[in-house]
Each structure stands twice: as C-alpha cells, then as structure tokens.
Motif scaffolding. Sequence first.
Motif, PDB file in Angstrom:
ATOM      1  N   ASP A 256     -12.932   4.920  -3.183  1.00  0.00           N
ATOM      2  CA  ASP A 256     -11.726   4.754  -4.024  1.00  0.00           C
ATOM      3  C   ASP A 256     -11.742   5.832  -4.938  1.00  0.00           C
ATOM      4  OD1 ASP A 256      -9.310   3.863  -5.274  1.00  0.00           O
ATOM      5  OD2 ASP A 256     -10.072   2.151  -6.376  1.00  0.00           O
ATOM      6  N   HIS A 257     -10.708   6.127  -5.812  1.00  0.00           N
ATOM      7  CA  HIS A 257     -10.549   6.993  -6.778  1.00  0.00           C
ATOM      8  C   HIS A 257      -9.942   6.660  -8.158  1.00  0.00           C
ATOM      9  CE1 HIS A 257      -6.274   8.490  -6.773  1.00  0.00           C
ATOM     10  NE2 HIS A 257      -6.205   7.442  -5.801  1.00  0.00           N
ATOM     11  N   HIS A 258     -10.067   5.366  -8.130  1.00  0.00           N
ATOM     12  CA  HIS A 258      -9.416   4.628  -9.458  1.00  0.00           C
ATOM     13  C   HIS A 258     -10.709   4.490 -10.267  1.00  0.00           C
ATOM     14  CE1 HIS A 258      -6.002   3.610  -6.596  1.00  0.00           C
ATOM     15  NE2 HIS A 258      -5.389   3.881  -7.602  1.00  0.00           N
ATOM     16  N   PRO A 259     -10.797   4.407 -11.498  1.00  0.00           N
ATOM     17  CA  PRO A 259     -11.813   4.144 -12.220  1.00  0.00           C
ATOM     18  C   PRO A 259     -12.060   2.730 -12.223  1.00  0.00           C
ATOM     19  CG  PRO A 259     -10.193   5.071 -13.534  1.00  0.00           C
ATOM     20  CD  PRO A 259      -9.428   4.912 -12.232  1.00  0.00           C
TER      21      PRO A 259
ATOM     22  N   VAL B  18     -10.205   0.597   0.786  1.00  0.00           N
ATOM     23  CA  VAL B  18      -9.915   2.063   0.573  1.00  0.00           C
ATOM     24  C   VAL B  18      -8.967   2.118  -0.485  1.00  0.00           C
ATOM     25  CG1 VAL B  18     -10.630   3.126   2.696  1.00  0.00           C
ATOM     26  CG2 VAL B  18      -8.419   2.124   2.581  1.00  0.00           C
ATOM     27  N   ASP B  19      -9.005   2.859  -1.529  1.00  0.00           N
ATOM     28  CA  ASP B  19      -8.117   3.033  -2.288  1.00  0.00           C
ATOM     29  C   ASP B  19      -7.828   1.999  -3.275  1.00  0.00           C
ATOM     30  OD1 ASP B  19      -6.366   5.148  -3.662  1.00  0.00           O
ATOM     31  OD2 ASP B  19      -4.464   4.205  -2.866  1.00  0.00           O
ATOM     32  N   VAL B  20      -8.705   1.099  -3.421  1.00  0.00           N
ATOM     33  CA  VAL B  20      -8.527  -0.060  -4.079  1.00  0.00           C
ATOM     34  C   VAL B  20      -9.986  -0.829  -4.285  1.00  0.00           C
ATOM     35  CG1 VAL B  20      -8.338  -1.734  -2.161  1.00  0.00           C
ATOM     36  CG2 VAL B  20      -6.997  -2.337  -4.267  1.00  0.00           C
TER      37      VAL B  20
ATOM     38  N   ALA C  85      -6.830  11.713  -5.018  1.00  0.00           N
ATOM     39  CA  ALA C  85      -6.390  10.832  -4.031  1.00  0.00           C
ATOM     40  C   ALA C  85      -7.835  10.357  -3.128  1.00  0.00           C
ATOM     41  CB  ALA C  85      -5.561  11.724  -3.003  1.00  0.00           C
ATOM     42  N   THR C  86      -7.594   9.206  -2.568  1.00  0.00           N
ATOM     43  CA  THR C  86      -8.636   8.795  -1.898  1.00  0.00           C
ATOM     44  C   THR C  86      -8.606   9.510  -0.498  1.00  0.00           C
ATOM     45  OG1 THR C  86      -8.481   6.301  -2.870  1.00  0.00           O
ATOM     46  CG2 THR C  86      -9.694   6.637  -0.535  1.00  0.00           C
ATOM     47  N   SER C  87      -7.389   9.689  -0.153  1.00  0.00           N
ATOM     48  CA  SER C  87      -7.341  10.615   1.103  1.00  0.00           C
ATOM     49  C   SER C  87      -8.207  11.924   1.012  1.00  0.00           C
ATOM     50  CB  SER C  87      -5.917  11.329   1.217  1.00  0.00           C
ATOM     51  OG  SER C  87      -4.910  10.131   1.689  1.00  0.00           O
TER      52      SER C  87
ATOM     53  N   SER D 124       1.464  12.668  -2.367  1.00  0.00           N
ATOM     54  CA  SER D 124       2.190  11.606  -3.090  1.00  0.00           C
ATOM     55  C   SER D 124       1.531  11.138  -4.353  1.00  0.00           C
ATOM     56  CB  SER D 124       2.790  10.554  -2.119  1.00  0.00           C
ATOM     57  OG  SER D 124       1.634  10.096  -1.583  1.00  0.00           O
ATOM     58  N   ASP D 125       0.116  10.942  -4.044  1.00  0.00           N
ATOM     59  CA  ASP D 125      -0.734  10.670  -5.258  1.00  0.00           C
ATOM     60  C   ASP D 125      -0.936  11.749  -6.115  1.00  0.00           C
ATOM     61  OD1 ASP D 125      -1.023   8.108  -4.455  1.00  0.00           O
ATOM     62  OD2 ASP D 125      -3.437   8.122  -4.959  1.00  0.00           O
ATOM     63  N   THR D 126      -0.741  12.978  -6.082  1.00  0.00           N
ATOM     64  CA  THR D 126      -0.913  14.107  -6.875  1.00  0.00           C
ATOM     65  C   THR D 126       0.451  14.782  -7.349  1.00  0.00           C
ATOM     66  OG1 THR D 126      -1.287  15.726  -5.374  1.00  0.00           O
ATOM     67  CG2 THR D 126      -3.216  14.334  -6.094  1.00  0.00           C
TER      68      THR D 126
ATOM     69  N   PRO E  62       0.755  -1.106  -0.138  1.00  0.00           N
ATOM     70  CA  PRO E  62      -0.001  -0.021   0.159  1.00  0.00           C
ATOM     71  C   PRO E  62       0.728   1.076  -0.161  1.00  0.00           C
ATOM     72  CG  PRO E  62      -0.184  -0.992   2.190  1.00  0.00           C
ATOM     73  CD  PRO E  62       0.496  -1.950   1.062  1.00  0.00           C
ATOM     74  N   ASP E  63       0.399   2.316  -0.732  1.00  0.00           N
ATOM     75  CA  ASP E  63       1.238   3.520  -0.895  1.00  0.00           C
ATOM     76  C   ASP E  63       0.617   4.452   0.207  1.00  0.00           C
ATOM     77  OD1 ASP E  63      -1.201   4.613  -1.794  1.00  0.00           O
ATOM     78  OD2 ASP E  63      -0.666   4.705  -3.759  1.00  0.00           O
ATOM     79  N   PRO E  64       1.091   5.810   0.282  1.00  0.00           N
ATOM     80  CA  PRO E  64       0.624   6.660   1.472  1.00  0.00           C
ATOM     81  C   PRO E  64      -0.809   6.969   1.425  1.00  0.00           C
ATOM     82  CG  PRO E  64       3.000   7.119   0.675  1.00  0.00           C
ATOM     83  CD  PRO E  64       2.282   6.132  -0.360  1.00  0.00           C
ATOM     84  N   ASP E  65      -1.439   6.881   0.058  1.00  0.00           N
ATOM     85  CA  ASP E  65      -2.781   7.458  -0.119  1.00  0.00           C
ATOM     86  C   ASP E  65      -3.552   6.377   0.697  1.00  0.00           C
ATOM     87  OD1 ASP E  65      -4.921   9.072  -0.829  1.00  0.00           O
ATOM     88  OD2 ASP E  65      -5.128   7.880  -2.853  1.00  0.00           O
ATOM     89  N   ALA E  66      -3.308   4.923   0.340  1.00  0.00           N
ATOM     90  CA  ALA E  66      -4.048   3.890   0.913  1.00  0.00           C
ATOM     91  C   ALA E  66      -3.826   3.908   2.385  1.00  0.00           C
ATOM     92  CB  ALA E  66      -3.539   2.622   0.026  1.00  0.00           C
TER      93      ALA E  66
HETATM   94 MN    MN Z   1      -4.634   6.726  -4.425  1.00  0.00          MN
END
Ligand code: MN
Length: 457
Positions: A239-242, A220-222, A260-262, A290-292, A157-161
């Motif tokens: 989530d914010h992915h399509p 979240v974020d997934v 970002a989901t954040s 970090s996501d943007t 997981p990345d920081p946004d997740a």
């Molecule tokens: Mn994200």
Amino acid sequence: MRYVLVCPDDFLFRLLRGAPTQGEPPLYIVEGRALRARIARRGGAAMAGSLEDPALYRRAFRNGRETALVAVPLARRERILEALRAAAPQAPLVVLKDDARALDPAVASATALPTAAIAERVIQPELERAALRARADRLRAHFAAAERLLIMMQDDPDPDAIASALALRAFLGRNKASAPIATFGGVTRPENRALVKILEIEVEEIKARAIDDYDMIAMVDVQPSFFEERFGTVDLVIDHHPEEGPVRAHFKDIRPAYGATSTIMTEYLRAAEVKITQKLATALLYGIKSDTLHLERGGTKADMEAFAFLYMLANHNALRRIERPELPNEALEVLALGISRRQLVQGVLFSHLGPIAHVDLIPQFADFFLQVEGVEWSVLSGIVGGELHISVRNVGYLRSAGEVVRAAFGDLGGAGGHRAMAKAVIRLKEWRADVGEASADAIQHGIMERFLRALKG
Ligand SMILES: [Mn+2]
C-alpha cells in the motif's frame, strides 16, 4: 559520426565495449602500442600516442566536431584538455571525473560527468532492484503453499487498486480461479466501471464470511484497519497510504512517499522480470495517472519512472476510451440544448440541461465547456429523478470548487468537492420551497445568482 574516447589505459574500453553503437564504432585513444594492439585484437578501433600531444588528436578527429569522452587522471587533465582543444576547438567534450575540482573554463568548455552520477543512476538502482528481487522471491515462496488466494481491495476500488491487484496476480503467476480479485463494495464510479469493462477485468463482490474460504489473503492499496470487517493476520499488505494503526501481516510493504500502489507493483514486476502484458501495463499506467492526477499531485521520481516504463507498453486507444467515456447518440441532442442555453458571465459558463436520462452527462459536459475560450468555471445542471444535479469545474488555479459549491448550495442539499471539481444535489421539493419556481429558466437564473454571489464572497 563516431565518438572519440580518450583514456590512457583500457578503462573506457572495458566500460563501453559492450554498449550498442549507433553507426560507426567509437575510436579509442590510448597510451602505449601494446594496449592499442590489444583493443584492436578484440575488435575495437584504437589509436595510440601521448595524450598531451595535439598531433595525436589531429590524426584522430576527422572534422573536428566529433564528441569526445575524456577519462584521465586529475594531474594530467588540464594538459590533455588543452591538447584536445588545440587540435579540435569545436569538439564537444564530456569529462568523466571523480574529484571535486571544477573544470577550468579557460582550458576547455566541456561538460563534467561525475562518476557519482553513474553510481546514482546505474549502480544504486541495481542494488535496490537486487534487494527487491530477493524480497520478491520470498513472497512467491510464501504464496506457493496457498491453493486459493484472495486479493482484497477497498470498497468501490479505484483504478490504482484494481491495477495493483491484477499486477499482484501476474506477479504470483496465478489466474482468476486461484486468486480472485475482490471487494466488499462492488465497482460503482463511472471511471472505475469503464476500466473493468474496457480491459475485461473481473472483480468479485464478496461477503465478509467468504474470506474463510481462502487459504491466504493479500491486500493491495488498502490496509486491514481500513475495513469495518475484522481480519486476523493477513499474508501480505502492499500500500501507499500512511499506516493507520498496526498492520498485522506476514509481509508488508507500505510506502507512503509513493503516489500510487501501481508504482510499487511495477517495481516488483520489473525486479522479478515478469512479462507485463499490454492490458496490465494499461491498467497500471491508468492507476498511476488517476492516483497522482497525471503526476501532478504527490507523484515522485519512482512514479515518473514507472510511468515512463509503462507508457511504452500500454494500449493508448483503450486508455483514451477509459478516460473519455463514449457519448450515447442521444447525448448530442442534450449537448445541442446545453450549447443553446449557455450563458457566459464573468468567466463562468452556466447551462441548465433540464430533465435528462444519463446523469453522467452533466459532469462530462461541465468538463467539455471548460475548454471554451475565456471560460474559467463551468456550472452545468440537469434534473434526474426529481433531483437537481449541479456539476462545477474550474481551470485549476482559482478558488476551491468544493468551497464555492458549499457556499452556494450547501443550505439546499448535498454539496462539496475539491479544488477543481465539485457537485451539488438538491431535491426539487427543496428548491421550490427555498428558492421558488422550478422552470428551466428559473433554475438557470437561480443557480447563476447563487453561484456568482458565492464566488465573490
Ligand atoms: Mn492508491
């Protein structure tokens, strides 16, 4: 300095009486003694007279430079502005208006403030917040029934997740025992590790079968389709992915327009008036950053707003430590070597560090050398465990680093990246077989030759 508020009736008084004033309370200028008296009884300073009479404003303005807010009917506006201008030619004027007619520049140089702006900036967000608050209440009611809730993130997981998972837990008023934050993949990338270490966030690495131990699952974020593991209907997806394939969830909130989901989570926390701790604010701010790419890529107005809100609450020292990892002491020797070996050719700084203990130092120094005056690209390399690692950075408005690295080293090993950063990893065996000698000088020379050729090509 006091503001002068011009309005025939008590509209501005009712709109602004509760607003905090800096320094002196404002002066209301109205028509009718009865109204003046009523405002005064409620603690406001007021003056009454004909709004079209300059004499009224001569009494009201002390030095003629006070800012005035004007809210008057369209039919009388020009005459009132004329009177104001006659009495106080230098006073900055703001004119509240709900019509399309432009202010006559001959009468007064004034700023127009459309009432639509108030609807857009104050009322619209409040309507949205009310809708979000209602959704927040339904979400909390749904999860209240769960004894144990699993908050799932993507692999590595990345920081946004991670920030979004923490935020969801805070939003639901749970702790790490009743709502662990989990991934199937562990946390491996250096910036992700730095985040969990510095903010002391516990991320659990679980096996697929462990999901049966939980009453409810939130993601979240997934999304469920992003996993190899099979999920039935989950309870929540934010989530914010399509959307890729159908999302089977009791609740879903997927906003591909968001950076970002954040950001989505920050909106939930604010709507539900959940206290955002410094640690949570720091994580969310870093998640958005970090996501943007620092709001440069895919950042929307919503992301900026969440960013500005969190910025006030975050721990910027911790953030600095996460973003700029500490250097081990022996790294300074490596840095000294890197400096002494550097060669700057046509805006590209090359330096080969030889065998080194910490592979992270190569990209870190590639970032560092990019700050040198006149450097547009930095190409740092070092040897770790029989492999040659090459990190490439550029200042961002040049050819894609990923492309150049693939062209330069793709035939020798793994090579790739994106616009501003890229890397290649080549086994020394490969290097010797295809390029030749592997002494420090020969490697630096070989990298230079291949890279500059690829850059021109
Ligand atoms: Mn994200």
